[in-house]
Design an enzyme around this catalytic site. Structure first.
Site, PDB file in Angstrom:
ATOM      1  N   ASP A  99      35.211  54.195  33.649  1.00  0.00           N
ATOM      2  CA  ASP A  99      35.443  53.587  34.957  1.00  0.00           C
ATOM      3  C   ASP A  99      36.794  52.890  35.037  1.00  0.00           C
ATOM      4  O   ASP A  99      37.477  52.948  36.058  1.00  0.00           O
ATOM      5  CB  ASP A  99      34.314  52.585  35.238  1.00  0.00           C
ATOM      6  CG  ASP A  99      34.206  52.219  36.710  1.00  0.00           C
ATOM      7  OD1 ASP A  99      34.863  52.869  37.530  1.00  0.00           O
ATOM      8  OD2 ASP A  99      33.444  51.286  37.027  1.00  0.00           O
ATOM      9  N   LYS A 185      30.244  39.827  43.334  1.00  0.00           N
ATOM     10  CA  LYS A 185      30.967  40.925  43.988  1.00  0.00           C
ATOM     11  C   LYS A 185      32.018  41.419  43.001  1.00  0.00           C
ATOM     12  O   LYS A 185      33.101  40.850  42.871  1.00  0.00           O
ATOM     13  CB  LYS A 185      31.643  40.397  45.267  1.00  0.00           C
ATOM     14  CG  LYS A 185      31.818  41.415  46.385  1.00  0.00           C
ATOM     15  CD  LYS A 185      32.648  42.620  46.033  1.00  0.00           C
ATOM     16  CE  LYS A 185      34.124  42.374  46.058  1.00  0.00           C
ATOM     17  NZ  LYS A 185      34.919  43.525  45.537  1.00  0.00           N
ATOM     18  N   LEU A 189      37.241  48.786  42.090  1.00  0.00           N
ATOM     19  CA  LEU A 189      37.839  49.759  41.170  1.00  0.00           C
ATOM     20  C   LEU A 189      37.018  49.938  39.901  1.00  0.00           C
ATOM     21  O   LEU A 189      37.252  50.886  39.143  1.00  0.00           O
ATOM     22  CB  LEU A 189      39.269  49.323  40.795  1.00  0.00           C
ATOM     23  CG  LEU A 189      40.270  49.323  41.942  1.00  0.00           C
ATOM     24  CD1 LEU A 189      41.613  48.785  41.480  1.00  0.00           C
ATOM     25  CD2 LEU A 189      40.446  50.724  42.524  1.00  0.00           C
ATOM     26  N   GLY A 238      41.354  37.075  39.613  1.00  0.00           N
ATOM     27  CA  GLY A 238      42.093  38.179  40.218  1.00  0.00           C
ATOM     28  C   GLY A 238      43.513  37.765  40.527  1.00  0.00           C
ATOM     29  O   GLY A 238      44.069  36.878  39.863  1.00  0.00           O
ATOM     30  N   SER A 239      44.077  38.391  41.553  1.00  0.00           N
ATOM     31  CA  SER A 239      45.494  38.160  41.835  1.00  0.00           C
ATOM     32  C   SER A 239      45.721  36.801  42.509  1.00  0.00           C
ATOM     33  O   SER A 239      44.822  36.258  43.167  1.00  0.00           O
ATOM     34  CB  SER A 239      46.023  39.266  42.741  1.00  0.00           C
ATOM     35  OG  SER A 239      45.375  39.202  43.986  1.00  0.00           O
ATOM     36  N   THR A 242      45.141  37.031  46.389  1.00  0.00           N
ATOM     37  CA  THR A 242      43.739  36.962  46.823  1.00  0.00           C
ATOM     38  C   THR A 242      43.178  35.565  46.551  1.00  0.00           C
ATOM     39  O   THR A 242      42.397  35.041  47.350  1.00  0.00           O
ATOM     40  CB  THR A 242      42.908  38.059  46.130  1.00  0.00           C
ATOM     41  OG1 THR A 242      43.470  39.328  46.495  1.00  0.00           O
ATOM     42  CG2 THR A 242      41.463  38.031  46.552  1.00  0.00           C
ATOM     43  N   GLU A 260      41.018  31.821  38.549  1.00  0.00           N
ATOM     44  CA  GLU A 260      41.719  32.273  37.348  1.00  0.00           C
ATOM     45  C   GLU A 260      42.616  33.423  37.803  1.00  0.00           C
ATOM     46  O   GLU A 260      42.126  34.508  38.098  1.00  0.00           O
ATOM     47  CB  GLU A 260      40.672  32.715  36.317  1.00  0.00           C
ATOM     48  CG  GLU A 260      41.161  32.542  34.914  1.00  0.00           C
ATOM     49  CD  GLU A 260      41.811  33.787  34.396  1.00  0.00           C
ATOM     50  OE1 GLU A 260      43.004  34.005  34.714  1.00  0.00           O
ATOM     51  OE2 GLU A 260      41.128  34.532  33.702  1.00  0.00           O
ATOM     52  N   CYS A 294      45.263  39.137  32.372  1.00  0.00           N
ATOM     53  CA  CYS A 294      45.947  38.015  33.030  1.00  0.00           C
ATOM     54  C   CYS A 294      46.769  37.230  32.019  1.00  0.00           C
ATOM     55  O   CYS A 294      47.823  36.706  32.336  1.00  0.00           O
ATOM     56  CB  CYS A 294      44.938  37.114  33.716  1.00  0.00           C
ATOM     57  SG  CYS A 294      43.519  36.770  32.691  1.00  0.00           S
ATOM     58  N   GLU A 393      54.382  39.338  37.656  1.00  0.00           N
ATOM     59  CA  GLU A 393      53.339  39.897  36.797  1.00  0.00           C
ATOM     60  C   GLU A 393      53.279  41.410  37.009  1.00  0.00           C
ATOM     61  O   GLU A 393      53.117  41.885  38.132  1.00  0.00           O
ATOM     62  CB  GLU A 393      51.988  39.281  37.178  1.00  0.00           C
ATOM     63  CG  GLU A 393      50.845  39.826  36.353  1.00  0.00           C
ATOM     64  CD  GLU A 393      49.509  39.171  36.673  1.00  0.00           C
ATOM     65  OE1 GLU A 393      49.134  39.114  37.858  1.00  0.00           O
ATOM     66  OE2 GLU A 393      48.843  38.729  35.719  1.00  0.00           O
TER      67      GLU A 393
HETATM   68  P1  NAI Z   1      42.560  41.453  43.700  1.00  0.00           P
HETATM   69  O1  NAI Z   1      42.822  40.039  43.377  1.00  0.00           O
HETATM   70  O2  NAI Z   1      42.813  41.878  45.097  1.00  0.00           O
HETATM   71  O3  NAI Z   1      41.010  41.781  43.374  1.00  0.00           O
HETATM   72  C1  NAI Z   1      40.164  40.973  42.612  1.00  0.00           C
HETATM   73  C2  NAI Z   1      38.820  40.847  43.326  1.00  0.00           C
HETATM   74  O4  NAI Z   1      38.978  40.194  44.577  1.00  0.00           O
HETATM   75  C3  NAI Z   1      38.146  42.173  43.648  1.00  0.00           C
HETATM   76  O5  NAI Z   1      36.756  42.060  43.459  1.00  0.00           O
HETATM   77  C4  NAI Z   1      38.473  42.365  45.114  1.00  0.00           C
HETATM   78  O6  NAI Z   1      37.576  43.202  45.785  1.00  0.00           O
HETATM   79  C5  NAI Z   1      38.379  40.944  45.627  1.00  0.00           C
HETATM   80  N1  NAI Z   1      39.092  40.685  46.873  1.00  0.00           N
HETATM   81  C6  NAI Z   1      40.211  41.289  47.358  1.00  0.00           C
HETATM   82  N2  NAI Z   1      40.560  40.759  48.545  1.00  0.00           N
HETATM   83  C7  NAI Z   1      39.658  39.788  48.826  1.00  0.00           C
HETATM   84  C8  NAI Z   1      39.499  38.848  49.893  1.00  0.00           C
HETATM   85  N3  NAI Z   1      40.337  38.819  50.921  1.00  0.00           N
HETATM   86  N4  NAI Z   1      38.482  37.974  49.835  1.00  0.00           N
HETATM   87  C9  NAI Z   1      37.626  37.981  48.791  1.00  0.00           C
HETATM   88  N5  NAI Z   1      37.711  38.844  47.764  1.00  0.00           N
HETATM   89  C10 NAI Z   1      38.723  39.735  47.766  1.00  0.00           C
HETATM   90  O7  NAI Z   1      43.335  42.343  42.665  1.00  0.00           O
HETATM   91  P2  NAI Z   1      43.700  43.920  42.723  1.00  0.00           P
HETATM   92  O8  NAI Z   1      44.174  44.307  44.095  1.00  0.00           O
HETATM   93  O9  NAI Z   1      42.576  44.677  42.181  1.00  0.00           O
HETATM   94  O10 NAI Z   1      44.930  43.979  41.705  1.00  0.00           O
HETATM   95  C11 NAI Z   1      46.222  43.658  42.150  1.00  0.00           C
HETATM   96  C12 NAI Z   1      46.970  42.795  41.162  1.00  0.00           C
HETATM   97  O11 NAI Z   1      46.247  41.589  40.939  1.00  0.00           O
HETATM   98  C13 NAI Z   1      47.147  43.365  39.780  1.00  0.00           C
HETATM   99  O12 NAI Z   1      48.232  44.214  39.698  1.00  0.00           O
HETATM  100  C14 NAI Z   1      47.356  42.122  38.967  1.00  0.00           C
HETATM  101  O13 NAI Z   1      48.701  41.710  39.055  1.00  0.00           O
HETATM  102  C15 NAI Z   1      46.470  41.102  39.639  1.00  0.00           C
HETATM  103  N6  NAI Z   1      45.165  40.958  38.951  1.00  0.00           N
HETATM  104  C16 NAI Z   1      44.979  39.909  38.116  1.00  0.00           C
HETATM  105  C17 NAI Z   1      43.798  39.784  37.431  1.00  0.00           C
HETATM  106  C18 NAI Z   1      43.559  38.659  36.490  1.00  0.00           C
HETATM  107  O14 NAI Z   1      42.752  38.792  35.579  1.00  0.00           O
HETATM  108  N7  NAI Z   1      44.162  37.512  36.682  1.00  0.00           N
HETATM  109  C19 NAI Z   1      42.727  40.774  37.538  1.00  0.00           C
HETATM  110  C20 NAI Z   1      42.996  41.823  38.496  1.00  0.00           C
HETATM  111  C21 NAI Z   1      44.184  41.889  39.147  1.00  0.00           C
HETATM  112 MG    MG Z   2      37.062  53.058  38.358  1.00  0.00          MG
END
Ligand code: NAI
Ligand code: MG
Length: 503
Positions: A99, A185, A189, A238-239, A242, A260, A294, A393
């Site tokens: 996955d 949630k 991906l 996450g990012s 977000t 985080e 991260c 990043e």
């Molecule tokens: P993202 O931050 O958008 O996604 C993380 C989670 O937030 C997912 O479950 C997503 O569905 C949810 N999400 C997205 N928009 C939201 C909203 N408006 N309200 C509530 N939940 C929401 O990250 P994405 O797009 O998958 O990856 C983009 C970049 O984020 C990566 O290239 C990386 O730089 C960073 N990232 C950092 C992470 C970390 O561990 N600190 C983990 C994943 C991504």
């Molecule tokens: Mg996948």
């Protein structure tokens, strides 16, 4: 042996449920670009049902409900989940690798950590029975005070794709141990293993509604969860972008959040290191999980006197990393998670080149792989601190490097970032290590290593890497609120207002 992605529904109130709008999203294997299954895609209507189920589970049956049950009662369920995780380890590790593209050996390691984390919080939750009521010493004999630690309520847990089941566990295990009920949630991906966790919860008979797992897109499923008035707290990984959106939504209801977020962490290599050891930790710091961490130490600072020798070793070693399908024996680098991330990696690398940096190795798709979202492990030199590659990043297998002359310069360069998640210092000199550790603006400092993580130790960042701590006792406190209870114990009246009879 080939594994198929099980077909699942949303997990709400202990039952499988078709999304109200019937939407589904594809599961794409990033190593082959093939669609290998589907996940349900929730919308606000499903979030409503999930939050309602979690609310009812919190205080359903007086005495037997989740929030008022003993820690020992809840710990039994967490331990049952842990043992099912162990039982299903081979399948879960393969699903994780399929996955999100991480090498099978890494995925297996994650699943071990998942089981250990459920066990750990079972113990901490149980211990809470003794610690729930703690005395507070007061300066007045006429009063007695104590605090009660109580579950925060219904919590919304929003997680990323880089450690799909592990990041979910870092939140689910302490939340449930504390007596909260939850709506999880996962990332659109990589949700497959979280839906398997739902299957495990069903199998062990976790009381319905205690944990609800709703998959779907961020704006459609994550946003309504973050802004729901009956959700008492949001925990997010996450990012940074977000994270800001979630904080803004939560602010409308003065809802607590723990965030985080991203990082651009430094690894500082001093001239007295053992070059081989330091080179391997430098690689592990940024190529493990394909750099999609991260806390990746993605900015290398190496002391000028050893830079040539160190970088030559590092580059040669990096070129030998086995890049392959994650399920292949000995794979050490799989594809990045999605086409979007793949294109983002290539854009970062081409911008670095046009900004004047030098690609020391990697820089594109590996020649022997014509399909899949594979990016070579890449090291970039001649980097200036104003360049995008130094500041932003990447979240992929890309290391940028600079040299330094003095300890002061190293610290200044290390802290030259708006992030503050982690940092690593490599040297044989304990005093130097201690000085540098104190100066690093980061929530986590690794000494003579990079990335190892234990569920007993606190995890989280400063600056724009977020706030709040996961793991350890701090992780449990994330889901507890503190209630002050103060009792007047004197036989005498309070006596502030003169009694009318004495006037
Ligand atoms: P993202 O931050 O958008 O996604 C993380 C989670 O937030 C997912 O479950 C997503 O569905 C949810 N999400 C997205 N928009 C939201 C909203 N408006 N309200 C509530 N939940 C929401 O990250 P994405 O797009 O998958 O990856 C983009 C970049 O984020 C990566 O290239 C990386 O730089 C960073 N990232 C950092 C992470 C970390 O561990 N600190 C983990 C994943 C991504
Ligand atoms: Mg996948």
């Amino acid at each position: 042996m080939a594994v198929a992605v099980p077909s699942r529904q949303l997990f709400i109130n202990g039952e499988w449920k078709e999304p109200v709008k019937g939407k589904r999203l594809p599961v794409i294997n990033p190593a082959t670009e093939e669609t290998i299954g589907e996940i349900p895609a929730a919308t606000a209507e499903d979030i409503e049902l999930a939050v309602d189920a979690a609310r009812r589970a919190l205080t359903r049956n007086r005495g037997k409900d989740w929030s008022r049950a003993s820690g020992a009662f809840r710990a039994k369920y967490l331990r049952a989940i842990a043992s099912k995780i162990v039982e299903r380890k081979t399948l879960l590790a393969k699903l994780e690798a399929l996955d999100c593209g991480k090498p099978l050996d890494e995925a297996a390691w994650d699943i071990d950590d998942v089981a250990a984390c459920f066990e750990y919080y079972a113990d901490l939750g149980e211990a809470l029975d003794q610690k729930q009521k703690a005395p507070v010493s007061l300066p007045m004999q006429t009063f007695k005070s104590h605090v009660l630690k109580e579950p925060l309520g219904v919590v919304g847990l929003i997680t990323p794709w880089n450690y799909p089941l592990l990041m979910a566990t870092w939140k689910v295990a302490p939340a449930l141990a504390a007596g909260c009920t939850a709506v999880l949630k996962p990332s659109e991906l990589a949700s497959v293993t979280c839906l398997e966790l739902a299957d495990i919860c069903k199998e062990i008979g976790l009381p319905s509604g205690v944990l609800n797992i709703v998959t779907g897109l961020g704006p459609e499923a994550g946003a309504p969860l973050a802004s729901h008035p009956l959700v008492d707290k949001i925990a997010f990984t996450g990012s940074t972008a977000t994270g800001k959106a979630i904080m803004t939504a939560a602010a409308q209801m003065v809802k607590p959040v723990s965030l985080e977020l991203g990082g651009k962490s430094p690894i500082i290599v001093f001239e007295d290191v053992d070059i081989d050891k330091a080179a391997e930790w430098t690689m592990f710091g940024v190529f493990w999980t394909n750099g999609q961490i991260c806390s990746a130490t993605s900015r290398l600072l190496v002391q000028e006197s050893i830079a040539n020798e160190f970088v030559e070793k590092l580059v040669n070693w990096t070129k030998s990393i086995k890049i392959s399908d994650p399920l292949e024996e000995g794979c050490r680098l799989g594809p990045v998670v999605s086409e979007g991330q793949y294109l983002k990696m290539l854009k970062f690398i081409s911008t670095a080149k046009s900004d004047g940096a030098t690609i020391l190795c990697g820089g594109g798709r590996p020649q022997h792989l014509s399909k899949g979202f594979f990016v070579e492990p890449t090291i970039i030199g001649d980097v200036d601190t104003s360049m995008q590659i130094w500041r932003e990043e990447v979240f992929g297998p890309v290391l940028c490097m600079k040299t330094f002359k003095t300890e002061e310069e190293a610290i200044e360069l290390a802290n030259d970032t708006r992030y503050g998640l982690a940092g690593a210092v490599l040297s044989k000199d304990p005093e130097l290590r201690e000085r540098v550790t104190k100066h690093l603006q980061a929530g986590i400092v690794w000494v003579n290593c990079s990335q190892p993580c234990f569920c007993q130790a606190p995890w989280g960042g400063t600056k724009r890497s977020g706030f709040g701590r996961e793991l350890g006792e701090w992780g449990l406190d994330n889901y507890l609120s503190v209630k002050q209870v103060t009792e007047y114990i004197s036989d005498d009246p309070w006596g502030w207002y003169p009694s009318p009879s004495k006037l």
